[in-house]
Design an enzyme around this catalytic site. Structure first.
Site, PDB file in Angstrom:
ATOM      1  N   ASP A  84      35.517  79.481  46.013  1.00 53.74           N
ATOM      2  CA  ASP A  84      34.816  78.206  46.150  1.00 53.74           C
ATOM      3  C   ASP A  84      33.981  78.134  47.422  1.00 53.74           C
ATOM      4  OD1 ASP A  84      36.209  77.632  43.874  1.00 53.74           O
ATOM      5  OD2 ASP A  84      36.990  75.711  44.575  1.00 53.74           O
ATOM      6  N   CYS A 125      42.298  83.820  44.149  1.00 52.00           N
ATOM      7  CA  CYS A 125      41.657  82.534  44.387  1.00 52.00           C
ATOM      8  C   CYS A 125      41.642  81.653  43.133  1.00 52.00           C
ATOM      9  CB  CYS A 125      40.243  82.758  44.921  1.00 52.00           C
ATOM     10  SG  CYS A 125      39.510  81.309  45.716  1.00 52.00           S
ATOM     11  N   ASP A 126      41.212  80.409  43.341  1.00 51.88           N
ATOM     12  CA  ASP A 126      41.388  79.305  42.390  1.00 51.88           C
ATOM     13  C   ASP A 126      41.119  79.637  40.923  1.00 51.88           C
ATOM     14  OD1 ASP A 126      41.492  78.194  44.891  1.00 51.88           O
ATOM     15  OD2 ASP A 126      40.235  76.483  44.415  1.00 51.88           O
ATOM     16  N   LYS A 127      39.973  80.228  40.627  1.00 52.32           N
ATOM     17  CA  LYS A 127      39.560  80.340  39.232  1.00 52.32           C
ATOM     18  C   LYS A 127      40.035  81.629  38.565  1.00 52.32           C
ATOM     19  CE  LYS A 127      37.439  76.537  40.194  1.00 52.32           C
ATOM     20  NZ  LYS A 127      37.546  76.575  41.659  1.00 52.32           N
ATOM     21  N   CYS A 198      43.589  80.106  50.363  1.00 50.85           N
ATOM     22  CA  CYS A 198      43.760  78.977  51.286  1.00 50.85           C
ATOM     23  C   CYS A 198      45.245  78.678  51.492  1.00 50.85           C
ATOM     24  CB  CYS A 198      43.082  77.732  50.735  1.00 50.85           C
ATOM     25  SG  CYS A 198      41.327  77.931  50.399  1.00 50.85           S
ATOM     26  N   SER A 475      38.057  69.562  45.008  1.00 49.92           N
ATOM     27  CA  SER A 475      38.769  70.683  45.596  1.00 49.92           C
ATOM     28  C   SER A 475      40.258  70.397  45.558  1.00 49.92           C
ATOM     29  CB  SER A 475      38.323  70.888  47.049  1.00 49.92           C
ATOM     30  OG  SER A 475      39.251  71.702  47.758  1.00 49.92           O
TER      31      SER A 475
END
Length: 562
Positions: A84, A125-127, A198, A475
Site C-alpha cells: 500500500d 503484505c495486505d493484498k 506493518c 487502511s
C-alpha cells in the site's frame, strides 16, 4: 509415510507431457526420479520495492529445503507484490486492491497450468494474503499459508515510531497540524528497522491471524516477528507438512467450513482487526463456493463477541506483546467457548485438538471472555437507507462520547477535494463529510484515498466534531473518528450515496446500527431518475479489466464474468 496415491502431476513415462517436462527439468538439474514425487508450488511474492517482501527469498529457501527433505519437489513461483505504501502511488491507489485478484490469477496460471499437487504460500503484505487464500479456495489443492512476519519498529524523540505514525503525522503536516515536514522526514528515517509487514494490527497482521483462525496456517504461526528463529521454524514445519497433506489429499475446501469462517470472524472481532478482513474473508468464501455470508456473520456475531486484546491502533499493546502472550493460538484458547472447535485444520486435526495443551502467556494482554477489554463490538455492520447492502465502522474499544450523529452533508467526489476543504477550513463541526466515487467499481478497486481524508480530519482536530461516510475502504491502521466505510451499493453503480446533496440530513447510529439519509422518498426518486453514471477512471489496462468485471462487496468484490 502413508502409501502414495496417484498424483495429478504424474504423466505416463515417455508420453508427450512426461517427456517435455523431463527435458525442461533435466536442464534445471532435477533428477528423473523426482517425476513421481509430490510437486509443490512455493508461492513467493518477493520484491525489492518494499520492506514487506524483501526477505521472502530467504523464507522460500527454507521451505524448499524442507519440502525436499520430506520427499517432495518444490517449484518456486512468483506473483505480483502490492504494498500500500509503495504501490499506492499510482492511479489514486487503485493498484492496491486491484492486485489482490491479480495475485489469485497469477497463482492459478502457474499451479493449474502445471498441474502441481500442492502449495505453500508465503504470506506478507495486505493484498497477497487474501489473494493467496482466494487461490487456495479456488484451486482446492492441498495448501498451507506461512505468515512471514512483521517488521521491527523504531523510536523517535524517545517514543515508539512505526509506519502508522509516519502516515498519521504526514497527513497532519499536510493540513497544517502540529507536525512539521522536517519532523515527518526524521520519523520516516527510523520507523522501520527490518523487513516484514506493518507492525500494528493493520490488514496484514489481521489477515495472518485469519489464516491461522481459518485453519489454513499451522497453529502458533501468527503473528510472528520477521526473520526470527520462530518464523523460520514455522516455515520449515510448513514445508514438511505439505508433502503429507498431498498424500492425504487434505484440501482447502475440506477445511473452509462454515464453522471455520465463523471462527475467523470471531478472531477478527476479538482483536478489533482491520475492516478489510470482512471483504477479504467474503472473497475467500465466494472463491471456495462455500455459500457462507461473511457480512452476515459479522452482523450476527459482532454483538456477541467481546474484544479480548487491545492492540495498536485500537489499544496500547504492541504486536510483539501479543505474540509473546501466545498470539492467535492463545486468543483462540480464550475464545474456545464461542468457537466451532470441531473445525478441521491443516494439521489434520480439529481446533479442539490443536488447543488442548495451549496456555495463555499473559491474561492482561489476551483476556478471558468474562473479563474483556471491551464488551462492545470493535467492528459494526450498519444498514439503512444509505447502505441497504451494508457499511462498516470501527468505533474503537473506548466509550465514545457520541454514538448517534445527525448533521448536514457536505459532499466530495475525490479525496483531494475533501482534503483541500479541510485545509481551507471549509468543513465545520457538526457536518457529515460524504466522500464517494471510491468503491470497487468507481475507484476503481477502491482507490481514492479515503484514509487520507480520515487522517486529515484528525490532523485538523475535527475527529470528534464531524462524521464521515465513504464507499471507499480504509487502511487497516485507521481507527479514528466516526467514519463509516465501504457503504454499499457504491455510488458509481447508482447506490444511495450517489444521490446525497450538500445540506441533506444524514444520521449515523451505532447502537441501532443504522445509517440513514433523511430525505423525502419522492425527492430521492426524482434524483435517481436524473442520475447519470460517472465517467470511468483509468479505463485502460489492468484497471479497465478490473473495473469491468468486479463484483459487489457483499460477494467479496471478486472478479466475475459479466
Amino acid at each position: 509415510m502413508t502409501p502414495p496415491r496417484k498424483l495429478r502431476s504424474n504423466f505416463p513415462r515417455g508420453s508427450y507431457l512426461w517427456a517435455v517436462r523431463n527435458a525442461q527439468w533435466q536442464a534445471m538439474g532435477i533428477p528423473e526420479s523426482d517425476s513421481e514425487k509430490p510437486k509443490i508450488a512455493v508461492v513467493n511474492s518477493s520484491s525489492e520495492l518494499a520492506a514487506c517482501y524483501s526477505h521472502l527469498d530467504q523464507v522460500a529457501k527454507v521451505v524448499k529445503e524442507a519440502i525436499r527433505a520430506a520427499g517432495g519437489v518444490p517449484f518456486e513461483i512468483r506473483t505480483a507484490a502490492p504494498s500500500d505504501f509503495v504501490t499506492g502511488a499510482g492511479a489514486r491507489g487503485a493498484y492496491m486492491l486491484g492486485a489482490r485478484d491479480l495475485v489469485t490469477n497469477d497463482i492459478e496460471v502457474a499451479v493449474e497450468g502445471a498441474q502441481l499437487d500442492g502449495m505453500v504460500c508465503l504470506t506478507s503484505c495486505d493484498k497477497t494474503v487474501p489473494g493467496q487464500l482466494m487461490a487456495a479456495a479456488r484451486l482446492n489443492v492441498p495448501t498451507i499459508l506461512v505468515p512471514c512476519g512483521y517488521q521491527a519498529s523504531g523510536e523517535w524523540k524517545g517514543h515508539h515510531n512505526d509506519i502508522e505514525e509516519v502516515f498519521i503525522h504526514s497527513m497532519h503536516a499536510q493540513v497544517g497540524g502540529a507536525t512539521s515536514v522536517e519532523d515527518v522526514v526524521e520519523m520516516s528515517r527510523s520507523a522501520i528497522r527490518t523487513p516484514g509487514v506493518c507492525s500494528g494490527l493493520g490488514t496484514a497482521n489481521t489477515m495472518h491471524i485469519v489464516c491461522e483462525a481459518l485453519g489454513l496456517a499451522l497453529p502458533g504461526s501468527a503473528p510472528v516477528a520477521a526473520l526470527s528463529e520462530k518464523m523460520f521454524a514455522d516455515a520449515r514445519s510448513a514445508g514438511e507438512r505439505i508433502v503429507q497433506m498431498v498424500w492425504d489429499d487434505l484440501k482447502p475446501r475440506d477445511i473452509l467450513s462454515p464453522g471455520a469462517f465463523a471462527n475467523a470472524v470471531r478472531a477478527v472481532l476479538s482483536i478489533g482487526g482491520s475492516l478489510n478482513a470482512v471483504k477479504h474473508l467474503q472473497a475467500v468464501a465466494t472463491e471456495g463456493e462455500t455459500g457462507v455470508d461473511v457480512y452476515g456473520l459479522f452482523e450476527q456475531l459482532g454483538p456477541q463477541t467481546p474484544v479480548l486484546a487491545g492492540l495498536r491502533p485500537i489499544g496500547e499493546h504492541l504486536i510483539e506483546t501479543f505474540e509473546a502472550a501466545g498470539g492467535c493460538r492463545a486468543l483462540m484458547k480464550q475464545l474456545a467457548p464461542l468457537l466451532d472447535t470441531s473445525a478441521l485444520t491443516v494439521t489434520g486435526r480439529s481446533v479442539a485438538d490443536n488447543l488442548q495443551a495451549v496456555r495463555v502467556g499473559d491474561e492482561e494482554v489476551i483476556r478471558p471472555i468474562e473479563r474483556p477489554v471491551s464488551p462492545r463490538p470493535a467492528i459494526v455492520l450498519l444498514r439503512g437507507s444509505l447502505a441497504p447492502e451494508g457499511a462498516l465502522i470501527k468505533p474503537g474499544i473506548g466509550e465514545r462520547k457520541v454514538r448517534r450523529f445527525t448533521g448536514p452533508a457536505i459532499c466530495f467526489d475525490t479525496s483531494d477535494a475533501a482534503v483541500q476543504a479541510i485545509r481551507d477550513k471549509a468543513i465545520r463541526p457538526g457536518q457529515v463529510i460524504v466522500m464517494r466515487g471510491a468503491g470497487a467499481c468507481g475507484g476503481p478497486a477502491m482507490g481514492g484515498g479515503a484514509s487520507r481524508v480520515v487522517f486529515a480530519i484528525d490532523g485538523a482536530g475535527l475527529g470528534e466534531e464531524v462524521a464521515m461516510l465513504t464507499d471507499g475502504h480504509l487502511s487497516g491502521l485507521v481507527c479514528k473518528g466516526l467514519v463509516v466505510a465501504e457503504v454499499a451499493p457504491e455510488s458509481a453503480v447508482g447506490g444511495p450515496l450517489a444521490l446525497v446533496r450538500d445540506g441533506d440530513t444524514v444520521t449515523v447510529d451505532l447502537d441501532q446500527r443504522v445509517v440513514d439519509l433523511e430525505v423525502d422518498e419522492a425527492e430521492i426518486a426524482a434524483r435517481r431518475a436524473a442520475w447519470q453514471a460517472p465517467r470511468p477512471l483509468f479505463d485502460k489496462g489492468w484497471l479497465q479489466i478490473y473495473r469491468a468485471n468486479v463484483g459487489p462487496l457483499n460477494e467479496g468484490a471478486v472478479l466475475v464474468k459479466k
